[in-house]
Enzyme design. Structure first.
Site, PDB file in Angstrom:
ATOM      1  N   GLU A 196      -5.370  -4.682  10.661  1.00  0.00           N
ATOM      2  CA  GLU A 196      -4.329  -3.673  10.824  1.00  0.00           C
ATOM      3  C   GLU A 196      -4.555  -2.894  12.128  1.00  0.00           C
ATOM      4  O   GLU A 196      -5.310  -1.912  12.143  1.00  0.00           O
ATOM      5  CB  GLU A 196      -4.358  -2.689   9.650  1.00  0.00           C
ATOM      6  CG  GLU A 196      -4.072  -3.336   8.309  1.00  0.00           C
ATOM      7  CD  GLU A 196      -3.451  -2.345   7.336  1.00  0.00           C
ATOM      8  OE1 GLU A 196      -2.396  -2.648   6.795  1.00  0.00           O
ATOM      9  OE2 GLU A 196      -4.028  -1.255   7.158  1.00  0.00           O
ATOM     10  N   ASN A 203       0.872  -1.181   0.000  1.00  0.00           N
ATOM     11  CA  ASN A 203       0.000   0.000   0.000  1.00  0.00           C
ATOM     12  C   ASN A 203       0.907   1.229   0.000  1.00  0.00           C
ATOM     13  O   ASN A 203       1.484   1.573   1.021  1.00  0.00           O
ATOM     14  CB  ASN A 203      -0.885  -0.033   1.256  1.00  0.00           C
ATOM     15  CG  ASN A 203      -1.686   1.239   1.428  1.00  0.00           C
ATOM     16  OD1 ASN A 203      -1.791   2.053   0.513  1.00  0.00           O
ATOM     17  ND2 ASN A 203      -2.259   1.420   2.614  1.00  0.00           N
ATOM     18  N   LYS A 219       0.188   4.304  -0.312  1.00  0.00           N
ATOM     19  CA  LYS A 219      -0.404   5.525   0.251  1.00  0.00           C
ATOM     20  C   LYS A 219      -0.125   6.717  -0.688  1.00  0.00           C
ATOM     21  O   LYS A 219      -0.081   6.527  -1.896  1.00  0.00           O
ATOM     22  CB  LYS A 219       0.101   5.760   1.680  1.00  0.00           C
ATOM     23  CG  LYS A 219      -0.083   4.490   2.537  1.00  0.00           C
ATOM     24  CD  LYS A 219       0.126   4.701   3.989  1.00  0.00           C
ATOM     25  CE  LYS A 219      -0.064   3.371   4.710  1.00  0.00           C
ATOM     26  NZ  LYS A 219       0.031   3.491   6.146  1.00  0.00           N
ATOM     27  N   GLY A 269       2.687   2.370  10.676  1.00  0.00           N
ATOM     28  CA  GLY A 269       3.652   3.459  10.507  1.00  0.00           C
ATOM     29  C   GLY A 269       4.406   3.815  11.769  1.00  0.00           C
ATOM     30  O   GLY A 269       5.074   4.847  11.831  1.00  0.00           O
ATOM     31  N   SER A 286       3.476  -2.060  10.237  1.00  0.00           N
ATOM     32  CA  SER A 286       4.928  -2.168  10.445  1.00  0.00           C
ATOM     33  C   SER A 286       5.496  -3.537  10.060  1.00  0.00           C
ATOM     34  O   SER A 286       6.409  -4.030  10.715  1.00  0.00           O
ATOM     35  CB  SER A 286       5.288  -1.796  11.888  1.00  0.00           C
ATOM     36  OG  SER A 286       4.973  -0.437  12.128  1.00  0.00           O
ATOM     37  N   GLU A 332      -6.694   4.953   7.835  1.00  0.00           N
ATOM     38  CA  GLU A 332      -6.483   6.367   7.491  1.00  0.00           C
ATOM     39  C   GLU A 332      -7.733   6.944   6.835  1.00  0.00           C
ATOM     40  O   GLU A 332      -8.066   8.115   7.029  1.00  0.00           O
ATOM     41  CB  GLU A 332      -5.229   6.496   6.602  1.00  0.00           C
ATOM     42  CG  GLU A 332      -3.967   6.306   7.433  1.00  0.00           C
ATOM     43  CD  GLU A 332      -2.793   5.705   6.683  1.00  0.00           C
ATOM     44  OE1 GLU A 332      -2.778   5.733   5.449  1.00  0.00           O
ATOM     45  OE2 GLU A 332      -1.875   5.208   7.368  1.00  0.00           O
ATOM     46  N   HIS A 375      -9.440   1.395   4.989  1.00  0.00           N
ATOM     47  CA  HIS A 375      -8.155   1.587   5.670  1.00  0.00           C
ATOM     48  C   HIS A 375      -8.351   2.554   6.844  1.00  0.00           C
ATOM     49  O   HIS A 375      -9.145   3.498   6.741  1.00  0.00           O
ATOM     50  CB  HIS A 375      -7.116   2.130   4.683  1.00  0.00           C
ATOM     51  CG  HIS A 375      -5.736   2.118   5.259  1.00  0.00           C
ATOM     52  ND1 HIS A 375      -5.303   3.073   6.142  1.00  0.00           N
ATOM     53  CD2 HIS A 375      -4.708   1.239   5.110  1.00  0.00           C
ATOM     54  CE1 HIS A 375      -4.052   2.791   6.509  1.00  0.00           C
ATOM     55  NE2 HIS A 375      -3.671   1.683   5.897  1.00  0.00           N
TER      56      HIS A 375
END
Ligand code: PGA
Length: 255
Positions: free
Chosen positions: A173, A12, A14, A179, A217, A103, A101
């Site tokens: 996730e 991904n 991003k 991250g 991660s 985010e 996701h």
């Protein structure tokens, strides 16, 4: 470990990469992973930003590298400034879309109902969906992890008629691991994956065949331990998917 589920290693990207950068990354991957891609034992996917999708899809055409969008809207067309429909994505020869996701949920306020509409629209267009679920650190510390991810999964999959079990891939996730360099331990991840697989089964969906990826991660030095777990069928990789060698090593995990 024998499993009916072919491992899926997904990158991904991003909001990273001009077209030139995207093409250079994919050229690197196609070269480096030539043998792996030809063998077909593992599925490899990249999700570039919308602006590089067309270029990457053209480069990947004729190879087994899969290409995904990172989001889509639920309507087919209309006055929705700034949005992209599943049909527009499919038109590029792109096979998958990532939905839900964290985010998207946290920064852009997407809720379970919106994600469900997007999921149905993407499936109707023949796109495979990678559906992300995950808990915050506060939810984990409060002991609510399984309830949270089951709730997100139920909202997405309850009553959904799937033509094929591989139409939807779940991605667990944990938000605190995205991250941050703070990866879930293999045991922590396996515990949630097992709960999710049971939940998928209770929802009447093909639990044994549906893949559940871990994301948060994932790096070359922790992928092997994660992939050794019975219910971890692949990885959704952010940062480490932006470098050819790091992502290639993740694809070549040893379990
Ligand atoms: P990360 O991102 O690997 O950089 O933690 C994972 C993701 O958000 O899918």
């Amino acid at each position: 470990m024998t499993t009916p589920r072919r491992p899926l290693l997904a990158g991904n990207w991003k909001m990273h990469g001009t077209r030139a950068e995207a093409l250079s990354l994919v050229e690197g991957l196609l070269g480096r992973l030539q043998g792996q891609l030809a063998s077909g034992t593992r599925e490899v996917l990249v999700a570039p930003p919308f602006t590089a999708l067309d270029a990457v899809a053209r480069l990947a055409a004729g190879t087994s590298l899969r290409v995904a969008a990172q989001n889509c809207f639920h309507e087919a067309r209309g006055a929705y400034t700034g949005e992209i429909s599943p049909a527009m994505i499919a038109d590029l020869g792109v096979s998958h879309v990532i939905l839900g996701h964290s985010e998207r949920r946290e920064i852009f306020g997407e809720d379970d109902a919106q994600i469900r509409r997007k999921l149905e629209a993407a499936l109707a267009q023949g796109l495979g969906v990678i559906l992300c679920v995950g808990e915050t650190l506060a939810q984990r510390d409060g002991g609510h992890t399984v309830a949270v991810v089951e709730g997100q999964t139920r909202a997405a999959l309850e009553g959904l008629a799937l033509a094929r079990p591989d139409q939807v891939t779940l991605a667990y996730e944990p938000i605190w691991a995205i991250g941050t360099g703070r990866v879930a331990s293999p045991a922590q991840a396996q515990e949630v994956h097992a709960a999710l697989r049971a939940c998928v089964g209770r929802l009447g969906q093909p639990a044994k065949q549906m893949r559940i990826l871990y994301g948060g991660s994932v790096k070359p030095d922790n992928v092997d331990g994660l992939m050794a777990q019975a219910d971890i069928d692949g990885a959704l990789v952010g940062g480490a998917s932006l470098e050819v060698e790091a992502f290639a090593r993740i694809v070549e995990f040893e379990a």
